[in-house]
Design an enzyme around this catalytic site. Structure first.
Site, PDB file in Angstrom:
ATOM      1  N   SER A  17       0.704  -1.013   0.283  1.00  0.00           N
ATOM      2  CA  SER A  17      -0.004  -0.126  -0.106  1.00  0.00           C
ATOM      3  C   SER A  17       0.638   1.516   0.146  1.00  0.00           C
ATOM      4  CB  SER A  17      -1.084  -0.056   0.734  1.00  0.00           C
ATOM      5  OG  SER A  17      -0.053   0.134   1.906  1.00  0.00           O
ATOM      6  N   ASN A 111      14.325   4.605   4.701  1.00  0.00           N
ATOM      7  CA  ASN A 111      12.601   2.559   5.190  1.00  0.00           C
ATOM      8  C   ASN A 111      11.796   3.701   5.820  1.00  0.00           C
ATOM      9  OD1 ASN A 111      11.593   0.078   5.849  1.00  0.00           O
ATOM     10  ND2 ASN A 111      12.839   0.518   8.863  1.00  0.00           N
ATOM     11  N   HIS A 113       9.418   2.729   9.015  1.00  0.00           N
ATOM     12  CA  HIS A 113       8.648   2.092  10.523  1.00  0.00           C
ATOM     13  C   HIS A 113       7.553   1.922  11.761  1.00  0.00           C
ATOM     14  CE1 HIS A 113      10.222  -1.226  13.455  1.00  0.00           C
ATOM     15  NE2 HIS A 113       9.812  -0.216  13.934  1.00  0.00           N
ATOM     16  N   SER A 140       7.826   6.412  11.653  1.00  0.00           N
ATOM     17  CA  SER A 140       8.958   6.501  10.945  1.00  0.00           C
ATOM     18  C   SER A 140       9.880   6.689   9.827  1.00  0.00           C
ATOM     19  CB  SER A 140       9.706   6.756  11.691  1.00  0.00           C
ATOM     20  OG  SER A 140       9.559   6.972  13.250  1.00  0.00           O
ATOM     21  N   ASP A 149      17.461  -0.460  12.254  1.00  0.00           N
ATOM     22  CA  ASP A 149      15.681   0.284  12.686  1.00  0.00           C
ATOM     23  C   ASP A 149      16.484   1.580  13.398  1.00  0.00           C
ATOM     24  OD1 ASP A 149      13.687  -1.008  11.740  1.00  0.00           O
ATOM     25  OD2 ASP A 149      13.480  -2.539  13.015  1.00  0.00           O
TER      26      ASP A 149
HETATM   27  C1  GAR Z   1       3.964  -0.891   6.208  1.00  0.00           C
HETATM   28  O1  GAR Z   1       2.980  -0.287   7.349  1.00  0.00           O
HETATM   29  C2  GAR Z   1       4.915  -0.604   6.984  1.00  0.00           C
HETATM   30  O2  GAR Z   1       5.931   0.466   7.529  1.00  0.00           O
HETATM   31  C3  GAR Z   1       5.573  -2.174   7.773  1.00  0.00           C
HETATM   32  O3  GAR Z   1       5.242  -2.627   7.298  1.00  0.00           O
HETATM   33  C4  GAR Z   1       3.811  -2.229   6.514  1.00  0.00           C
HETATM   34  C5  GAR Z   1       3.882  -2.678   5.237  1.00  0.00           C
HETATM   35  O4  GAR Z   1       2.242  -2.304   4.464  1.00  0.00           O
HETATM   36  N1  GAR Z   1       7.374  -2.290   7.881  1.00  0.00           N
HETATM   37  C6  GAR Z   1       8.417  -2.399   9.125  1.00  0.00           C
HETATM   38  O5  GAR Z   1       7.461  -3.359   9.239  1.00  0.00           O
HETATM   39  C7  GAR Z   1       9.357  -2.514   8.423  1.00  0.00           C
HETATM   40  N2  GAR Z   1       9.796  -3.383   9.884  1.00  0.00           N
HETATM   41  P1  GAR Z   1       2.132  -1.819   2.879  1.00  0.00           P
HETATM   42  O6  GAR Z   1       3.347  -2.928   2.254  1.00  0.00           O
HETATM   43  O7  GAR Z   1       0.786  -1.869   2.331  1.00  0.00           O
HETATM   44  O8  GAR Z   1       2.962  -0.924   2.294  1.00  0.00           O
END
Ligand code: GAR
Length: 217
Positions: A17, A111, A113, A140, A149
């Site tokens: 997303s 990235n 997080h 973040s 991280d």
């Molecule tokens: C998001 O919430 C992102 O912040 C998190 O994974 C999700 C991906 O959603 N990232 C982490 O946890 C990184 N350690 P998406 O695939 O719908 O963008």
């Protein structure tokens, strides 16, 4: 003459997303970027469909097909570097990256997080926020360094934790803000306003003593 666009490669592992939001930002000319490719470490990651629908090349480098992390990361690097990106965007990319890989992209890898770093590095951030009874949660954007991280945070967004929140509801509410957050950081980078200098995040040439807060902009 059309304005120059920063070449970008996006790495994903799943839903995508954030990727979709970045694609829309590019298509709507809000982001001066050109997404050269989207690469997933998971075959069949749903986010790959977003890329295909936008006519962006996709690749899958399945980490489980490699004997070691080093071998996986070498293949990943080869794949990324054929697109010559100036920026590598990790958007829900769920592999820990080794030192050599990180050094190779140092200063050009961001990235997202889902926590207010330095709180809650690692996984299950939403549930941990609820378990600790925090009033505020957030996300973040940081430069990736060899510390998990732990690289310099550029910008954060805060969302309130509501009384009846469960982890899923909280995560979904935060996700809407993540999309705005990532677009802001990527646009700064594309405008060459955001840089990593001597290990510190700098905006417009000034060291960011603390992350900016999207809520205040
Ligand atoms: C998001 O919430 C992102 O912040 C998190 O994974 C999700 C991906 O959603 N990232 C982490 O946890 C990184 N350690 P998406 O695939 O719908 O963008």
């Amino acid at each position: 003459m059309s304005k120059p666009r920063t070449p970008v490669v996006v790495l994903i592992s799943g839903r995508g997303s954030n990727l979709q939001s970045i694609i829309e930002g590019m298509q709507q000319d809000e982001l001066a970027i050109d997404i050269k490719a989207v690469i997933s470490n998971r075959p069949g990651a749903a986010g790959l469909e977003h890329a295909r629908a936008a006519g962006i090349p996709t690749e899958t480098i399945d980490h489980s097909a490699f004997a070691s992390r080093e071998a996986f990361e070498q293949a990943l690097r080869q794949s990324i570097d054929q697109y010559q990106p100036q920026l590598l965007v990790l958007a829900g990319f769920m592999r820990i990256l080794g030192e050599e890989f990180v050094q190779h992209y140092l200063g050009r890898m961001l990235n997202i997080h889902p926590s207010l770093l330095p709180k809650y590095t690692g996984l299950n951030t939403h549930q941990r926020v609820l378990d600790n009874g925090d009033d505020v949660h957030g996300a973040s954007i940081h430069f990736v360094t060899t510390e998990l991280d732990g690289g310099p945070v550029v910008i954060q967004v805060q969302v309130p934790v509501l009384e009846n929140d469960d982890a899923e509801g909280l995560a979904n509410r935060l996700l809407q803000q993540e999309h705005r957050l990532y677009r802001q950081a990527i646009q700064w980078f594309a405008e060459k306003r955001l840089q990593l200098i001597n290990g510190q995040a700098c905006l417009d040439g000034e060291v960011m003593e603390k992350p900016l807060l999207l809520n205040d902009l």
